[in-house]
Design an enzyme around this catalytic site. Structure first.
Site, PDB file in Angstrom:
ATOM      1  CG  HIS A  99      -5.886  -1.886  -4.456  1.00 14.85           C
ATOM      2  ND1 HIS A  99      -5.505  -1.217  -5.595  1.00 14.85           N
ATOM      3  CD2 HIS A  99      -4.907  -2.808  -4.237  1.00 14.85           C
ATOM      4  CE1 HIS A  99      -4.357  -1.707  -6.041  1.00 14.85           C
ATOM      5  NE2 HIS A  99      -3.970  -2.670  -5.220  1.00 14.85           N
ATOM      6  CD  GLU A 100      -4.303  -4.892  -1.008  1.00 15.32           C
ATOM      7  OE1 GLU A 100      -4.104  -6.101  -1.263  1.00 15.32           O
ATOM      8  OE2 GLU A 100      -3.570  -3.983  -1.417  1.00 15.32           O
ATOM      9  CG  HIS A 156      -5.151  -7.489  -5.466  1.00  5.26           C
ATOM     10  ND1 HIS A 156      -4.840  -7.373  -6.797  1.00  5.26           N
ATOM     11  CD2 HIS A 156      -4.568  -6.417  -4.849  1.00  5.26           C
ATOM     12  CE1 HIS A 156      -4.102  -6.284  -6.989  1.00  5.26           C
ATOM     13  NE2 HIS A 156      -3.943  -5.680  -5.824  1.00  5.26           N
TER      14      HIS A 156
END
Length: 226
Positions: A25-26, A29
């Protein structure tokens, strides 16, 4: 999933999600921000799948024991985005990348889940080890979908707010930013101690789950042919 749901398989699945899905997820980003021209996350070592680069102690504990949590936010400097996109548009895309990565990971896990079920069907049934794998994969799909849905809430500092703010007048965005810390603590209290958000979150999660089930329907058809 309740605050004290300590089923060992649930805890194990959440720990696997913690060390896989949260970094994905990170990292998503940071990767999108990097592609848009902002190298802040890149130089801070955040475009990396190493869990130690991303995990937040409190968010990690909450994920394991409640089913929702967070990692350390990836630093993004919108002013570094290239001129092909506005700062607000770049932030919206960067924010959307995290939940999208969780949904894509859930899709991969559902493929594995259905292939395990298909293999068990062909071989004559589910033995105990296969049942455990099936149960853990099923929970990992569910948790990844839940993480995506939770992060899409249009409440600061979640990803959904950065997507929503693209459509808000700047003066509204500035006003909300003044109270974002209090809003987040309020959200945390609501999630921990009430069921106020349960219905809309479950509705969106079930819709995404049905979409993933449809996208992996070819495995079900294959099973019907065997």
């Amino acid at each position: 999933m309740g605050l004290f749901a300590l089923n060992p398989y649930t805890i194990f699945a959440r720990i696997i999600v913690l060390f896989t899905s949260m970094p994905v997820h990170e990292c998503a980003h940071g990767w999108v921000a990097h592609k848009l021209g902002d190298d802040t996350a890149y130089y801070q070592g955040r475009i990396d799948l190493n869990p130690l680069a991303h995990l937040d102690p409190i968010g990690s504990l909450l994920l394991v024991f409640t089913g929702f949590g967070w990692a350390r936010p990836v630093p993004v400097q919108p002013r570094n985005f290239n001129r092909k996109i506005t700062m607000r548009g770049g932030m919206a895309l960067t924010s959307f990348a995290g939940p999208a990565a969780n949904v894509l990971l859930a899709l991969v896990l559902m493929v594995l889940l259905k292939l395990v079920a298909l293999g068990a069907f062909v071989s004559g049934g589910l033995n105990v080890p296969v049942q455990i794998i099936f149960q853990i994969l099923s929970m990992m799909v569910s948790i990844n979908v839940s993480l995506a849905v939770f992060n899409l809430l249009p409440i600061p500092p979640l990803d959904g707010y950065n997507i929503l703010s693209y459509f808000l007048p700047p003066k509204w965005e500035y006003k909300i930013a003044q109270y974002r810390q209090y809003i987040f603590y309020g959200l945390l209290a609501v999630m921990l101690f009430t069921n106020l958000l349960s219905y809309p979150l479950m509705w969106l999660a079930s819709w995404i789950y049905r979409l993933l089930d449809f996208m992996t329907g070819w495995i079900d058809l294959l099973g019907n042919l065997l």
